[in-house]
Design a protein around this motif. Sequence first.
Motif, PDB file in Angstrom:
ATOM      1  N   HIS A  13     -60.289 -23.626  36.534  1.00  0.00           N
ATOM      2  CA  HIS A  13     -61.229 -24.161  37.533  1.00  0.00           C
ATOM      3  C   HIS A  13     -60.454 -24.912  38.616  1.00  0.00           C
ATOM      4  O   HIS A  13     -59.317 -25.338  38.400  1.00  0.00           O
ATOM      5  N   ALA A  14     -61.112 -25.139  39.745  1.00  0.00           N
ATOM      6  CA  ALA A  14     -60.528 -25.945  40.817  1.00  0.00           C
ATOM      7  C   ALA A  14     -60.236 -27.341  40.274  1.00  0.00           C
ATOM      8  O   ALA A  14     -61.022 -27.847  39.482  1.00  0.00           O
ATOM      9  N   PRO A  15     -59.114 -27.961  40.680  1.00  0.00           N
ATOM     10  CA  PRO A  15     -58.154 -27.492  41.684  1.00  0.00           C
ATOM     11  C   PRO A  15     -57.093 -26.525  41.160  1.00  0.00           C
ATOM     12  O   PRO A  15     -56.157 -26.215  41.897  1.00  0.00           O
ATOM     13  N   GLY A  16     -57.228 -26.053  39.914  1.00  0.00           N
ATOM     14  CA  GLY A  16     -56.341 -25.008  39.417  1.00  0.00           C
ATOM     15  C   GLY A  16     -54.957 -25.473  39.015  1.00  0.00           C
ATOM     16  O   GLY A  16     -54.015 -24.683  38.978  1.00  0.00           O
ATOM     17  N   ARG A  17     -54.811 -26.739  38.699  1.00  0.00           N
ATOM     18  CA  ARG A  17     -53.483 -27.245  38.318  1.00  0.00           C
ATOM     19  C   ARG A  17     -53.195 -26.942  36.851  1.00  0.00           C
ATOM     20  O   ARG A  17     -54.076 -27.024  35.997  1.00  0.00           O
ATOM     21  N   THR A  18     -51.964 -26.581  36.557  1.00  0.00           N
ATOM     22  CA  THR A  18     -51.557 -26.206  35.208  1.00  0.00           C
ATOM     23  C   THR A  18     -50.032 -26.242  35.128  1.00  0.00           C
ATOM     24  O   THR A  18     -49.355 -26.195  36.164  1.00  0.00           O
ATOM     25  N   SER A  19     -49.500 -26.294  33.913  1.00  0.00           N
ATOM     26  CA  SER A  19     -48.041 -26.211  33.736  1.00  0.00           C
ATOM     27  C   SER A  19     -47.529 -24.788  33.945  1.00  0.00           C
ATOM     28  O   SER A  19     -46.330 -24.572  34.094  1.00  0.00           O
ATOM     29  N   ASP A  20     -48.451 -23.827  33.903  1.00  0.00           N
ATOM     30  CA  ASP A  20     -48.075 -22.419  34.032  1.00  0.00           C
ATOM     31  C   ASP A  20     -47.713 -22.097  35.494  1.00  0.00           C
ATOM     32  O   ASP A  20     -48.595 -21.963  36.341  1.00  0.00           O
ATOM     33  N   ARG A  21     -46.410 -21.967  35.746  1.00  0.00           N
ATOM     34  CA  ARG A  21     -45.936 -21.765  37.127  1.00  0.00           C
ATOM     35  C   ARG A  21     -46.280 -20.394  37.698  1.00  0.00           C
ATOM     36  O   ARG A  21     -46.116 -20.163  38.892  1.00  0.00           O
ATOM     37  N   THR A  22     -46.759 -19.465  36.874  1.00  0.00           N
ATOM     38  CA  THR A  22     -47.241 -18.201  37.445  1.00  0.00           C
ATOM     39  C   THR A  22     -48.615 -18.417  38.082  1.00  0.00           C
ATOM     40  O   THR A  22     -49.083 -17.597  38.860  1.00  0.00           O
ATOM     41  N   LYS A  23     -49.279 -19.526  37.716  1.00  0.00           N
ATOM     42  CA  LYS A  23     -50.636 -19.770  38.220  1.00  0.00           C
ATOM     43  C   LYS A  23     -50.691 -20.866  39.260  1.00  0.00           C
ATOM     44  O   LYS A  23     -51.609 -20.900  40.088  1.00  0.00           O
ATOM     45  N   SER A  24     -49.764 -21.804  39.189  1.00  0.00           N
ATOM     46  CA  SER A  24     -49.830 -22.939  40.107  1.00  0.00           C
ATOM     47  C   SER A  24     -48.430 -23.504  40.332  1.00  0.00           C
ATOM     48  O   SER A  24     -47.675 -23.675  39.377  1.00  0.00           O
ATOM     49  N   PRO A  25     -48.099 -23.805  41.595  1.00  0.00           N
ATOM     50  CA  PRO A  25     -46.784 -24.388  41.877  1.00  0.00           C
ATOM     51  C   PRO A  25     -46.659 -25.815  41.351  1.00  0.00           C
ATOM     52  O   PRO A  25     -45.545 -26.323  41.226  1.00  0.00           O
ATOM     53  N   GLU A  26     -47.800 -26.449  41.052  1.00  0.00           N
ATOM     54  CA  GLU A  26     -47.778 -27.843  40.598  1.00  0.00           C
ATOM     55  C   GLU A  26     -48.718 -28.035  39.433  1.00  0.00           C
ATOM     56  O   GLU A  26     -49.691 -27.300  39.287  1.00  0.00           O
ATOM     57  N   GLY A  27     -48.456 -29.077  38.673  1.00  0.00           N
ATOM     58  CA  GLY A  27     -49.362 -29.428  37.582  1.00  0.00           C
ATOM     59  C   GLY A  27     -48.593 -29.703  36.308  1.00  0.00           C
ATOM     60  O   GLY A  27     -47.509 -29.153  36.091  1.00  0.00           O
ATOM     61  N   ASP A  28     -49.152 -30.587  35.472  1.00  0.00           N
ATOM     62  CA  ASP A  28     -48.558 -30.916  34.186  1.00  0.00           C
ATOM     63  C   ASP A  28     -49.695 -31.021  33.163  1.00  0.00           C
ATOM     64  O   ASP A  28     -50.356 -32.061  33.057  1.00  0.00           O
ATOM     65  N   GLY A  29     -49.908 -29.914  32.469  1.00  0.00           N
ATOM     66  CA  GLY A  29     -51.026 -29.831  31.522  1.00  0.00           C
ATOM     67  C   GLY A  29     -50.884 -30.734  30.317  1.00  0.00           C
ATOM     68  O   GLY A  29     -51.833 -30.893  29.553  1.00  0.00           O
ATOM     69  N   THR A  30     -49.719 -31.327  30.147  1.00  0.00           N
ATOM     70  CA  THR A  30     -49.552 -32.235  29.008  1.00  0.00           C
ATOM     71  C   THR A  30     -50.076 -33.636  29.323  1.00  0.00           C
ATOM     72  O   THR A  30     -50.379 -34.402  28.425  1.00  0.00           O
ATOM     73  N   ARG A  31     -50.140 -33.964  30.609  1.00  0.00           N
ATOM     74  CA  ARG A  31     -50.546 -35.334  30.998  1.00  0.00           C
ATOM     75  C   ARG A  31     -51.784 -35.403  31.884  1.00  0.00           C
ATOM     76  O   ARG A  31     -52.621 -36.296  31.725  1.00  0.00           O
ATOM     77  N   GLU A  32     -51.867 -34.475  32.844  1.00  0.00           N
ATOM     78  CA  GLU A  32     -52.916 -34.625  33.861  1.00  0.00           C
ATOM     79  C   GLU A  32     -54.348 -34.615  33.311  1.00  0.00           C
ATOM     80  O   GLU A  32     -55.176 -35.397  33.785  1.00  0.00           O
ATOM     81  N   PRO A  33     -54.662 -33.747  32.327  1.00  0.00           N
ATOM     82  CA  PRO A  33     -56.057 -33.771  31.872  1.00  0.00           C
ATOM     83  C   PRO A  33     -56.482 -35.147  31.339  1.00  0.00           C
ATOM     84  O   PRO A  33     -57.615 -35.574  31.557  1.00  0.00           O
ATOM     85  N   TRP A  34     -55.568 -35.834  30.663  1.00  0.00           N
ATOM     86  CA  TRP A  34     -55.918 -37.134  30.064  1.00  0.00           C
ATOM     87  C   TRP A  34     -56.051 -38.201  31.148  1.00  0.00           C
ATOM     88  O   TRP A  34     -56.879 -39.112  31.044  1.00  0.00           O
TER      89      TRP A  34
END
Length: 489
Positions: free
Chosen positions: A193-214
């Motif tokens: 879902h938007a804003p589409g942030r994830t640790s998966d660099r094939t999907k997003s240039p930015e994001g840290d799924g280990t910390r950001e959701p919390w």
Amino acid sequence: MTTTETPTTTTTSTLPPDFLWGFATASYQIEGAFDEDGRLPSIWDTFSKTPGKVEDGTNGDVACDSYHRTGEDIEILKKYGAKIYRFSLSWPRIIPLGGRNDPINEKGLQFYSKFLDDLHAAGIEPFVTLFHWDLPDELMKRYGGMLNKEEFVADYANYARVVFNALGSKVKHWITFNEPWCSSVLGHNTGKHAPGRTSDRTKSPEGDGTREPWIVGHNLLVAHGTVVDIYRREFKEKQGGEIGITLNGDWAEPWDPENPADVEACDRKIEFAISWFADPIYHGKYPDSMVKQLGDRLPKFTPEEIAFVHGSNDFYGMNHYCENYIRNRTGEPDPEDIAGNLDILMEDKNGNPIGPETQCEWLRPFPLGFRKLLKWLADRYNNPKIYVTENGTSVKGESDKPLEEVLNDEFRVQYYRDYIGAMVDAVAQDGVNVKAYMAWSLLDNFEWSEGYRSRFGVTYVDYKNGQKRIPKKSALVIGELFNKYIRKE
Ligand code: GBH
């Protein structure tokens, strides 16, 4: 109640005379008019126009065109006999850039003001969601949106105050946030879902799924608590309304009921989905299971924050669709794990499916789970007043069926019979305090990353012919069910 007891659904139970029922929608999913009268993009406009993010490549530019068809929407609500209607406000229509120093768009407020007047004139009581995921895109670009506690909480509080001032005399039921779990996990861990942030660099240039959701979950709780405090101190007395948050949550059945680890994992699954938000609100702290697994990745409440959050629900808003089988995982949890170190499955140990397939991969009906989850919530949160703010289903292949079959939506009719029946039993037999029910959805609409192929409406929307609305069978069955269940006095 343990996960293995199976109460049976009866048809003799009833609901109290003051029980309210109706239908629900959300702004970006139905309004369209994406660039009219001063509206600017939300994160969903930007996300859905990024190739690969929405399955059928669609977006909410037009959707159900409800911005131009409020009259038709009210007509069908009346025809279906609805007492209440839940819809959400588009923040970027009201404050297009979003921030506390940005201009207010009077046209946006006027649109909702008139809509509220028209609903009241039709005898339909509004339930208004302040935020159903369509964050002004500028706030994402300016400071990272929901990731930035100081800025986001201050801007959301300003937006809410603008809305209470302008519309508060016409609204008695406010919902601060729809499903903060989705903004946190789908927006900042899986990137679905938007804003589409994830640790998966094939999907997003930015994001840290280990910390950001919390972090996002924490910020949404603080924003919720802050706005509830504002409403109670500045508006509640003169406007006489109530305010709460809406949480999503599925029921959990053990993959192997003989295995205590699977049985225990079921509670943990619900804690990671629901109690993440509900425990701070009702008990003033995060669940132990989350503290244990996440350690210092789970933010801590300051004393001021928890004072706002604890006790901040006048009612519990419950969105509920389905259930899963849960299998415990042994070994250290993956740092990306958001579910509680367990597998979420559609089949039990013996290969029995939890329920029939629908158009959505994630949705398999199992109505008894609704009754069990209601009881679970009543037990854990001291029998709060519950409003079911969403419940409904898609139908497998509905978009490919001939119209006649689409309108005769037996699968959805059966879903509502079973789920509403299970809820009535929870009220009449288990003593759960449910006071309102809203079916999702009034209309087929923009189903987020699933685009328009998954249809949840009790009303068919003909996207090829001027968004014409045609009632499906389920639209009228819901009213018949409530007429049967609600006692006259
Ligand atoms: C609701 O969420 C939304 O509030 C509503 O806007 C939406 O239209 C409705 O569902 C129907 O979809 O497979 O990883 O993508 C319900 C809770 C939680 C259900 C996340 C879908 C998808 C998980 N949702 N889940 S994933």
